[in-house]
Design a protein around this motif. Sequence first.
Motif, PDB file in Angstrom:
ATOM      1  N   SER A 171       0.815  -1.218   0.000  1.00 47.60           N
ATOM      2  CA  SER A 171       0.000   0.000   0.000  1.00 47.60           C
ATOM      3  C   SER A 171       0.849   1.269   0.000  1.00 47.60           C
ATOM      4  N   MET A 172       2.102   1.146   0.408  1.00 48.31           N
ATOM      5  CA  MET A 172       2.954   2.330   0.531  1.00 48.31           C
ATOM      6  C   MET A 172       3.914   2.514  -0.644  1.00 48.31           C
ATOM      7  N   LEU A 173       4.477   1.418  -1.146  1.00 53.60           N
ATOM      8  CA  LEU A 173       5.491   1.515  -2.194  1.00 53.60           C
ATOM      9  C   LEU A 173       4.876   1.371  -3.585  1.00 53.60           C
ATOM     10  N   PRO A 174       5.337   2.164  -4.556  1.00 54.49           N
ATOM     11  CA  PRO A 174       4.812   2.065  -5.929  1.00 54.49           C
ATOM     12  C   PRO A 174       5.479   0.918  -6.683  1.00 54.49           C
ATOM     13  N   LEU A 175       5.212  -0.307  -6.268  1.00 52.63           N
ATOM     14  CA  LEU A 175       5.830  -1.480  -6.873  1.00 52.63           C
ATOM     15  C   LEU A 175       5.103  -1.869  -8.156  1.00 52.63           C
ATOM     16  N   LYS A 176       5.875  -2.170  -9.202  1.00 48.31           N
ATOM     17  CA  LYS A 176       5.258  -2.616 -10.449  1.00 48.31           C
ATOM     18  C   LYS A 176       4.588  -3.970 -10.247  1.00 48.31           C
ATOM     19  N   ASN A 177       5.224  -4.827  -9.467  1.00 51.75           N
ATOM     20  CA  ASN A 177       4.676  -6.139  -9.158  1.00 51.75           C
ATOM     21  C   ASN A 177       4.459  -6.235  -7.657  1.00 51.75           C
ATOM     22  N   PRO A 178       3.224  -6.292  -7.179  1.00 53.49           N
ATOM     23  CA  PRO A 178       2.954  -6.363  -5.740  1.00 53.49           C
ATOM     24  C   PRO A 178       3.581  -7.605  -5.113  1.00 53.49           C
ATOM     25  N   PRO A 218       2.895  13.069  11.060  1.00 51.57           N
ATOM     26  CA  PRO A 218       2.112  14.225  11.538  1.00 51.57           C
ATOM     27  C   PRO A 218       1.440  15.023  10.422  1.00 51.57           C
ATOM     28  N   LYS A 219       1.956  14.929   9.195  1.00 50.00           N
ATOM     29  CA  LYS A 219       1.391  15.685   8.080  1.00 50.00           C
ATOM     30  C   LYS A 219       0.218  14.967   7.403  1.00 50.00           C
ATOM     31  N   PHE A 220       0.099  13.675   7.671  1.00 50.86           N
ATOM     32  CA  PHE A 220      -0.919  12.895   6.966  1.00 50.86           C
ATOM     33  C   PHE A 220      -2.325  13.339   7.335  1.00 50.86           C
ATOM     34  N   LYS A 221      -3.151  13.526   6.307  1.00 45.90           N
ATOM     35  CA  LYS A 221      -4.570  13.849   6.494  1.00 45.90           C
ATOM     36  C   LYS A 221      -5.373  12.914   5.594  1.00 45.90           C
ATOM     37  N   ALA A 222      -6.275  12.153   6.183  1.00 47.45           N
ATOM     38  CA  ALA A 222      -7.079  11.199   5.421  1.00 47.45           C
ATOM     39  C   ALA A 222      -8.031  11.920   4.479  1.00 47.45           C
ATOM     40  N   LEU A 223      -8.066  11.465   3.216  1.00 44.80           N
ATOM     41  CA  LEU A 223      -8.967  12.045   2.224  1.00 44.80           C
ATOM     42  C   LEU A 223     -10.002  11.037   1.745  1.00 44.80           C
ATOM     43  N   ASN A 224      -9.893   9.803   2.272  1.00 45.57           N
ATOM     44  CA  ASN A 224     -10.837   8.734   1.911  1.00 45.57           C
ATOM     45  C   ASN A 224     -10.918   8.532   0.397  1.00 45.57           C
ATOM     46  N   ARG A 225      -9.744   8.456  -0.230  1.00 42.77           N
ATOM     47  CA  ARG A 225      -9.698   8.213  -1.668  1.00 42.77           C
ATOM     48  C   ARG A 225      -9.826   6.717  -1.936  1.00 42.77           C
ATOM     49  N   ALA A 226     -10.776   6.351  -2.776  1.00 47.84           N
ATOM     50  CA  ALA A 226     -11.041   4.934  -3.048  1.00 47.84           C
ATOM     51  C   ALA A 226      -9.828   4.233  -3.636  1.00 47.84           C
ATOM     52  N   GLU A 227      -9.086   4.925  -4.518  1.00 43.57           N
ATOM     53  CA  GLU A 227      -7.945   4.296  -5.183  1.00 43.57           C
ATOM     54  C   GLU A 227      -6.757   4.103  -4.248  1.00 43.57           C
ATOM     55  N   LYS A 228      -6.819   4.747  -3.070  1.00 42.95           N
ATOM     56  CA  LYS A 228      -5.737   4.607  -2.100  1.00 42.95           C
ATOM     57  C   LYS A 228      -6.273   4.124  -0.756  1.00 42.95           C
ATOM     58  N   LYS A 229      -7.244   3.248  -0.811  1.00 43.81           N
ATOM     59  CA  LYS A 229      -7.940   2.849   0.409  1.00 43.81           C
ATOM     60  C   LYS A 229      -6.998   2.286   1.470  1.00 43.81           C
ATOM     61  N   LEU A 230      -6.230   1.240   1.130  1.00 40.26           N
ATOM     62  CA  LEU A 230      -5.359   0.629   2.136  1.00 40.26           C
ATOM     63  C   LEU A 230      -4.226   1.557   2.543  1.00 40.26           C
ATOM     64  N   HIS A 231      -3.741   2.342   1.599  1.00 35.26           N
ATOM     65  CA  HIS A 231      -2.702   3.334   1.917  1.00 35.26           C
ATOM     66  C   HIS A 231      -3.179   4.233   3.054  1.00 35.26           C
TER      67      HIS A 231
END
Length: 281
Positions: free
Chosen positions: A30-37, A160-173
């Motif tokens: 969910s965190m790393l932009p891996l080409k192959n999960p 501390p900077k993270f703010k949830a935006l409830n983006r569907a494409e980044k749900k687990l992130h």
Amino acid sequence: MAHYLDPKNDLTFKRVFGEHKHLCMSLINSMLPLKNPIVSIEYQTGELLPELTDVLRNTIVDVRCTDSDGRHFIVEMQLLWSESFKSRVLLNASKAYIMQLDKAEDFKLLHPVYALNFVNETFEKSENMKDEYYHYYKIVNVNHTEKQIEGLEFLFVELPKFKALNRAEKKLHELWLRFLTEINETTEEVPKDLLDNELTREAVGYMEKAAYTKEQLATYDKLKLDVLTERSALSDAKREGELKKAEEVVRKALEMGISIEDASLLSGLSKEQIEQIIRFL
């Protein structure tokens, strides 16, 4: 009512992500932009660097694993920020890369190393980065950033900077970052979104205080105290450094014939502090 612990504590972080492979894989994917999960991992143990000096202390990483493709992942939770932490991350990742030479006889067979670091302090404070919490680094050509030397990649997440935006494409992130930032000892009611997802719901369960022995809770408290002590020491050192700079400004101002009042305005020191400095000139 359940009582919860903080997942950012070294003990609890390792309980969740260092003992449950499926949760660790979910976090990394969910965190790393891996080409192959990642589809499977094996944990690696032991030190990457010897504890030879103060600079290299605390060199046992939180979680280290390899996946079925041979890629290496180092996952760390850092409660206190210092510029030296970047150097430690670089050393640990480089060591994990070099250690592969024991098994690989050809450099082409070396697998990439990814260092994923969660930091519970703000360290990028410039105006143009004040809202950016996600910092991804690669080794690239300065003039042609599409050209990359593969092998080492680094991610730093400023919690501390993270703010949830409830983006569907980044749900687990977002759910994992909410787990790390919203669950702590003051939590009375777990957010519904975390309970609706089976992975974060399981992780929340591992944060229930009742799931730990008295000895484990004592270790948890000691780790908390260690962080507070280190933060206090860093704060004292910073204040000491700032005071020395202010004193140097005062000395130069007085040598130039500037009044005590103006020297106070320039340095931020009180007239009494300046008079104390004068006594030692």
